[in-house]
Design an enzyme around this catalytic site. Structure first.
Site, short mmCIF file in Angstrom:
data_model
loop_
_atom_site.label_atom_id
_atom_site.label_comp_id
_atom_site.label_asym_id
_atom_site.label_seq_id
_atom_site.Cartn_x
_atom_site.Cartn_y
_atom_site.Cartn_z
CE LYS A 16 -3.99 -2.19 1.08
NZ LYS A 16 -4.13 -3.14 0.01
CE LYS A 66 10.18 -4.39 7.65
NZ LYS A 66 9.12 -4.32 8.67
CB ALA A 128 10.54 -12.79 20.50
CE LYS A 156 13.34 -17.29 17.44
NZ LYS A 156 12.40 -17.19 16.31
P1 NDP Z 1 8.80 -12.64 12.23
O1 NDP Z 1 8.79 -13.75 11.26
O2 NDP Z 1 10.05 -11.85 12.43
O3 NDP Z 1 8.37 -13.19 13.68
C1 NDP Z 1 7.28 -14.05 13.80
C2 NDP Z 1 6.93 -14.23 15.27
O4 NDP Z 1 5.66 -14.89 15.33
C3 NDP Z 1 7.91 -15.08 16.06
O5 NDP Z 1 7.99 -14.55 17.37
C4 NDP Z 1 7.22 -16.46 16.06
O6 NDP Z 1 7.55 -17.25 17.20
C5 NDP Z 1 5.78 -16.04 16.18
N1 NDP Z 1 4.83 -17.04 15.68
C6 NDP Z 1 4.62 -17.44 14.41
N2 NDP Z 1 3.61 -18.34 14.33
C7 NDP Z 1 3.16 -18.51 15.61
C8 NDP Z 1 2.13 -19.29 16.19
N3 NDP Z 1 1.34 -20.09 15.45
N4 NDP Z 1 1.93 -19.21 17.52
C9 NDP Z 1 2.70 -18.41 18.28
N5 NDP Z 1 3.71 -17.63 17.79
C10 NDP Z 1 3.93 -17.68 16.46
O7 NDP Z 1 7.59 -11.69 11.79
P2 NDP Z 1 7.48 -10.10 11.94
O8 NDP Z 1 7.88 -9.73 13.31
O9 NDP Z 1 8.15 -9.44 10.79
O10 NDP Z 1 5.91 -9.85 11.71
C11 NDP Z 1 4.98 -10.19 12.72
C12 NDP Z 1 3.58 -9.67 12.32
O11 NDP Z 1 3.58 -8.25 12.28
C13 NDP Z 1 3.10 -10.15 10.96
O12 NDP Z 1 1.72 -10.43 11.06
C14 NDP Z 1 3.32 -8.94 10.07
O13 NDP Z 1 2.43 -8.90 8.98
C15 NDP Z 1 3.01 -7.82 11.05
N6 NDP Z 1 3.63 -6.52 10.71
C16 NDP Z 1 2.80 -5.45 10.57
C17 NDP Z 1 3.32 -4.22 10.27
C18 NDP Z 1 2.39 -3.06 10.12
O14 NDP Z 1 2.83 -1.98 9.65
N7 NDP Z 1 1.14 -3.17 10.52
C19 NDP Z 1 4.76 -4.00 10.10
C20 NDP Z 1 5.56 -5.18 10.32
C21 NDP Z 1 4.99 -6.41 10.61
P3 NDP Z 1 8.90 -18.16 17.22
O15 NDP Z 1 10.02 -17.24 17.58
O16 NDP Z 1 8.61 -19.17 18.26
O17 NDP Z 1 9.03 -18.74 15.83
#
Ligand code: NDP
Length: 273
Positions: A16, A66, A128, A156
């Protein structure tokens, strides 16, 4: 001469950012062009250099680049350095100044747009990953009464609590250890919702009158928001406001003028139903 900016990522089908920045430019009378560059997965640096060589002034950076943007930066802000990730770059000759506005965009949305001050509140941050890391410094700057990070991989969350300990009071927790604790603001910074999954939280984490904030956007009522709704959360929000607010921060950093965000948030909002 028209200044050039772009968002870089892969895939970018959903972005967007050109719409948001194009609208900001018109509203503030800035002469700029903003495009989307879907770089090959192994071609981030080459694409950035080509854009710079063609006179590009700055870029937003999205997944999965990133961390690579962090690597090529010549100047990192403190929040980008601590987040270990960059979501905006500004070019000046050989210099690549780098920022991370995701966290401050989230805080601005929660406080200014949704009217939930973080100061003195009990805050639970789920996840995290990159987004959670970016949120920690801006969250701590607001001095919440309590900031708890819970993550599926608990090591983490513990590592983040240790890394950010000198910036405020926070602690890590496993999901199981949240039993008996409730929070005024619960933020889902996991990526679980992107797959229609629910992080393993229970309804008791949502205090009466709380805000439940889902970072994913445009997905309607995610399993997390549905759980919060059933638990009686007073307000549900998704990450569309965060998206627009981080864009506004980048725009101001590049152009020195702050765009109004309200109309764009309204335009992009998908009803939570
Ligand atoms: P990452 O891939 O860096 O991190 C993913 C995280 O989610 C990890 O902590 C992981 O845990 C956890 N996770 C994934 N699946 C599950 C599950 N089923 N149950 C519990 N924990 C889970 O992702 P990002 O930090 O980049 O993004 C996270 C979210 O934020 C996404 O939905 C993304 O779209 C959104 N976002 C929104 C933005 C906005 O402007 N609105 C900007 C940036 C991100 P583990 O460490 O155990 O794998």
């Amino acid at each position: 001469m028209t200044d050039r900016y772009a968002v870089i990522g892969n895939p970018l089908g959903h972005t967007k950012s050109p719409l948001i920045h194009g609208s900001f430019a018109r509203a503030t009378g800035q002469d700029l062009e903003y495009s989307a560059i879907e770089a090959p997965l192994d071609g981030f640096k080459a694409a950035v250099n080509a854009f710079r060589a063609a006179g590009g002034r700055g870029m937003n950076v999205t997944a999965p680049f990133k961390l690579q943007a962090f690597e090529i930066a010549t100047e990192l802000s403190e929040r980008a350095r601590l987040a270990g990730a960059v979501n905006a770059m500004k070019f000046d000759g050989e210099r690549i100044a780098a920022e991370n506005f995701d966290g401050v965009g989230l805080v601005n949305d929660i406080q200014r747009n949704l009217g939930f001050p973080l100061k003195g509140r009990r805050v639970l941050l789920l996840g995290a990953g990159g987004a959670a890391r970016g949120a920690l410094l801006p969250f701590l700057a607001q001095q919440p009464a309590e900031l708890v990070i819970a993550n599926r991989t608990s090591e983490k969350a513990q590592a983040l609590a240790t890394q950010f300990a000198s910036f405020g009071t926070l602690r890590a927790s496993g999901y199981a250890n949240l039993a008996g604790h409730s929070f005024d603001i619960v933020v889902n910074a996991t990526s679980a919702s992107l797959r229609g999954e629910l992080p393993p939280v229970r309804t008791e984490v949502f205090a009466r009158g709380c805000l439940a904030y889902e970072l994913a956007y445009g997905k309607g009522l995610t399993p997390f928001l549905r759980l919060a709704q059933g638990a009686g959360a007073a307000h549900l929000a998704d990450g569309v406001g965060m998206l627009v607010e981080q864009a506004a921060e980048a725009f101001e950093w590049w152009r020195g003028v702050r765009p109004d965000t309200r109309a764009m948030i309204e335009q992009l909002t998908v009803p939570l139903a």
